[in-house]
Write a protein that holds these residues in place. Structure first.
Motif, mmCIF file in Angstrom:
data_model
loop_
_atom_site.group_PDB
_atom_site.id
_atom_site.type_symbol
_atom_site.label_atom_id
_atom_site.label_comp_id
_atom_site.label_asym_id
_atom_site.label_seq_id
_atom_site.Cartn_x
_atom_site.Cartn_y
_atom_site.Cartn_z
ATOM 1 N N TRP A 169 0.818 -1.207 0.000
ATOM 2 C CA TRP A 169 0.000 0.000 0.000
ATOM 3 C C TRP A 169 0.855 1.262 0.000
ATOM 4 C CZ3 TRP A 169 -4.587 0.311 -1.729
ATOM 5 C CH2 TRP A 169 -5.477 -0.762 -1.607
ATOM 6 N N LEU A 170 1.984 1.240 0.707
ATOM 7 C CA LEU A 170 2.883 2.405 0.683
ATOM 8 C C LEU A 170 3.432 2.624 -0.727
ATOM 9 C CD1 LEU A 170 4.840 2.000 4.042
ATOM 10 C CD2 LEU A 170 3.256 3.845 3.438
ATOM 11 N N ALA A 171 3.769 1.535 -1.415
ATOM 12 C CA ALA A 171 4.255 1.655 -2.793
ATOM 13 C C ALA A 171 3.169 2.228 -3.702
ATOM 14 C CB ALA A 171 4.715 0.293 -3.304
ATOM 15 N N GLU A 172 1.924 1.788 -3.477
ATOM 16 C CA GLU A 172 0.796 2.304 -4.258
ATOM 17 C C GLU A 172 0.621 3.797 -4.025
ATOM 18 O OE1 GLU A 172 -2.831 2.285 -6.583
ATOM 19 O OE2 GLU A 172 -1.166 0.864 -6.434
ATOM 20 N N ILE A 173 0.661 4.197 -2.762
ATOM 21 C CA ILE A 173 0.499 5.620 -2.427
ATOM 22 C C ILE A 173 1.650 6.443 -2.991
ATOM 23 C CG2 ILE A 173 0.511 7.241 -0.491
ATOM 24 C CD1 ILE A 173 -1.040 5.045 1.093
ATOM 25 N N ARG A 174 2.861 5.929 -2.872
ATOM 26 C CA ARG A 174 4.014 6.646 -3.433
ATOM 27 C C ARG A 174 3.840 6.865 -4.932
ATOM 28 N NH1 ARG A 174 10.390 4.631 -3.368
ATOM 29 N NH2 ARG A 174 11.167 6.313 -4.704
ATOM 30 N N GLY A 175 3.397 5.835 -5.639
ATOM 31 C CA GLY A 175 3.196 5.965 -7.080
ATOM 32 C C GLY A 175 2.156 7.028 -7.406
ATOM 33 N N LEU A 176 1.063 7.055 -6.651
ATOM 34 C CA LEU A 176 0.023 8.054 -6.898
ATOM 35 C C LEU A 176 0.540 9.461 -6.664
ATOM 36 C CD1 LEU A 176 -3.054 6.288 -5.210
ATOM 37 C CD2 LEU A 176 -2.498 6.411 -7.658
ATOM 38 N N VAL A 177 1.338 9.639 -5.611
ATOM 39 C CA VAL A 177 1.899 10.958 -5.308
ATOM 40 C C VAL A 177 2.886 11.379 -6.400
ATOM 41 C CG1 VAL A 177 3.355 12.246 -3.697
ATOM 42 C CG2 VAL A 177 1.541 10.771 -2.835
ATOM 43 N N GLU A 178 3.794 10.477 -6.765
ATOM 44 C CA GLU A 178 4.819 10.806 -7.761
ATOM 45 C C GLU A 178 4.215 11.126 -9.119
ATOM 46 O OE1 GLU A 178 7.398 7.427 -7.706
ATOM 47 O OE2 GLU A 178 8.641 8.220 -6.078
ATOM 48 N N GLU A 213 -6.925 12.322 -7.999
ATOM 49 C CA GLU A 213 -8.269 11.764 -7.848
ATOM 50 C C GLU A 213 -8.221 10.346 -7.290
ATOM 51 O OE1 GLU A 213 -10.530 12.030 -11.400
ATOM 52 O OE2 GLU A 213 -10.534 14.237 -11.452
ATOM 53 N N GLU A 214 -7.253 9.541 -7.777
ATOM 54 C CA GLU A 214 -7.124 8.179 -7.266
ATOM 55 C C GLU A 214 -6.672 8.177 -5.808
ATOM 56 O OE1 GLU A 214 -5.203 5.270 -9.929
ATOM 57 O OE2 GLU A 214 -5.245 6.880 -11.431
ATOM 58 N N LEU A 215 -5.765 9.104 -5.474
ATOM 59 C CA LEU A 215 -5.322 9.214 -4.084
ATOM 60 C C LEU A 215 -6.479 9.618 -3.184
ATOM 61 C CD1 LEU A 215 -3.000 9.143 -2.047
ATOM 62 C CD2 LEU A 215 -2.496 11.517 -2.642
ATOM 63 N N GLN A 216 -7.323 10.511 -3.679
ATOM 64 C CA GLN A 216 -8.488 10.936 -2.910
ATOM 65 C C GLN A 216 -9.436 9.765 -2.686
ATOM 66 O OE1 GLN A 216 -10.623 14.244 -4.566
ATOM 67 N NE2 GLN A 216 -12.136 14.298 -2.926
ATOM 68 N N ARG A 217 -9.640 8.935 -3.694
ATOM 69 C CA ARG A 217 -10.510 7.768 -3.533
ATOM 70 C C ARG A 217 -9.935 6.796 -2.511
ATOM 71 N NH1 ARG A 217 -11.309 8.400 -9.199
ATOM 72 N NH2 ARG A 217 -9.700 6.847 -9.698
ATOM 73 N N LEU A 218 -8.626 6.638 -2.547
ATOM 74 C CA LEU A 218 -7.982 5.757 -1.576
ATOM 75 C C LEU A 218 -8.173 6.291 -0.158
ATOM 76 C CD1 LEU A 218 -4.498 4.114 -1.961
ATOM 77 C CD2 LEU A 218 -5.095 5.283 0.155
#
Length: 286
Positions: A253-262, A267-272
């Motif tokens: 999940w941290l890798a997923e969040i990092r990818g969204l931020v980078e 919008e995807e980060l907001q949904r998460l």
């Protein structure tokens, strides 16, 4: 309706740190308090506890500690408890009930059975504590309002009930569970958050951030980073595979969040984040 009388008149506490000291302090406040005897390898803790009036007697060696005890409570780290149970088995009076406060139950229950103590050993895990260690960190009322997981194992039903009554008298609620399920749950609700807090503290340290720089949220998130490494090494060495699974999930999940931020995928980060907010609202404690 009158409450049931306290089930023990003479209690031995092994270990006078945060948990053992808090137990001694809390027992002192009961309407008809039992006589409390402390066993600690630290003579100065015994002296201080006696001066404070939270134990009637104290011993640094076990030779005369166990005589006449109704109940012995092991308030020591996991590996220490396993060693002491073996060392103390032949010194325990035949009628003495035994419990502990270790936060993993499987290894302790197995050791009690191995030593032939399973009929009078009931595992306990109070869901309370603190970041501090030692007698100085102990406090009266630590157990009030807390849940205590109670693992009966092969103990006599009457023995299980007196242990539940013991915790009830201290203001806690005993909840029955099985060792395997309990330990699997602790791996993800206790051990995983602990290691996540350690990782977050290391990341902040790399950025030269001090605790004083943190706001309330940051302080909440890093509170567990101040926990005792010695205590945790005991527990992590025995933690079930659920911890490794939890760490892998957290890493993913941290890798997923990092990818969204980078990648600026707001919008995807907001949904998460909305998903985690929904989890928080649906599952929050009372």
């Amino acid at each position: 309706m009158t409450s049931a009388p306290f089930p023990f008149s003479r209690i031995g506490i092994v270990g006078l740190g945060l948990m053992g000291g808090s137990l001694a302090r809390s027992l002192r406040t009961l309407p008809d308090p039992p006589s409390v005897v402390g066993l600690s390898k630290e003579p100065h803790d015994i002296e201080r506890a006696m001066r404070m009036g939270i134990i009637a007697e104290g011993e640094s060696k076990p030779e005369s500690f166990f005589s006449g005890l109704d109940l012995v409570v092991y308030c020591t780290p996991l590996n220490t408890t396993l060693v002491l149970l073996e060392e103390h088995r032949d010194r325990l009076d035949p009628g003495t009930v035994i419990t502990d406060v270790v936060s993993l139950k499987g290894p302790v229950m197995e050791k009690a059975k191995e030593l032939g103590l399973q009929r009078r050993f009931v595992g306990s895990h109070p869901l309370c504590g603190g970041e501090g260690t030692g007698l100085d960190a102990s406090r009266e009322g630590l157990f009030t309002g807390s849940t205590v997981w109670v693992v009966a194992g092969e103990a006599e039903p009457a023995t299980v009930e007196v242990i539940r009554g013991f915790w009830r008298a201290l203001g806690a609620e005993g909840v029955s569970t099985q060792a395997e399920g309990h330990d699997a749950l602790m791996a993800v609700v206790s051990h995983l958050p602990q290691l996540a807090a350690n990782a977050l503290a290391l990341a902040l340290e790399e950025k030269d951030v001090s605790r004083d720089d943190l706001g309330p949220g940051g302080k909440d998130m890093t509170r567990l980073a101040g926990s005792s490494p010695e205590m945790w090494m005991d527990l992590l060495a025995h933690s079930p595979s659920d911890l490794r699974d939890g760490l892998a999930s957290l890493e993913r999940w941290l890798a997923e969040i990092r990818g969204l931020v980078e990648e600026g995928r707001g919008e995807e980060l907001q949904r998460l984040m909305a998903r985690t907010q929904d989890w928080f609202k649906r599952t929050r404690w009372n």
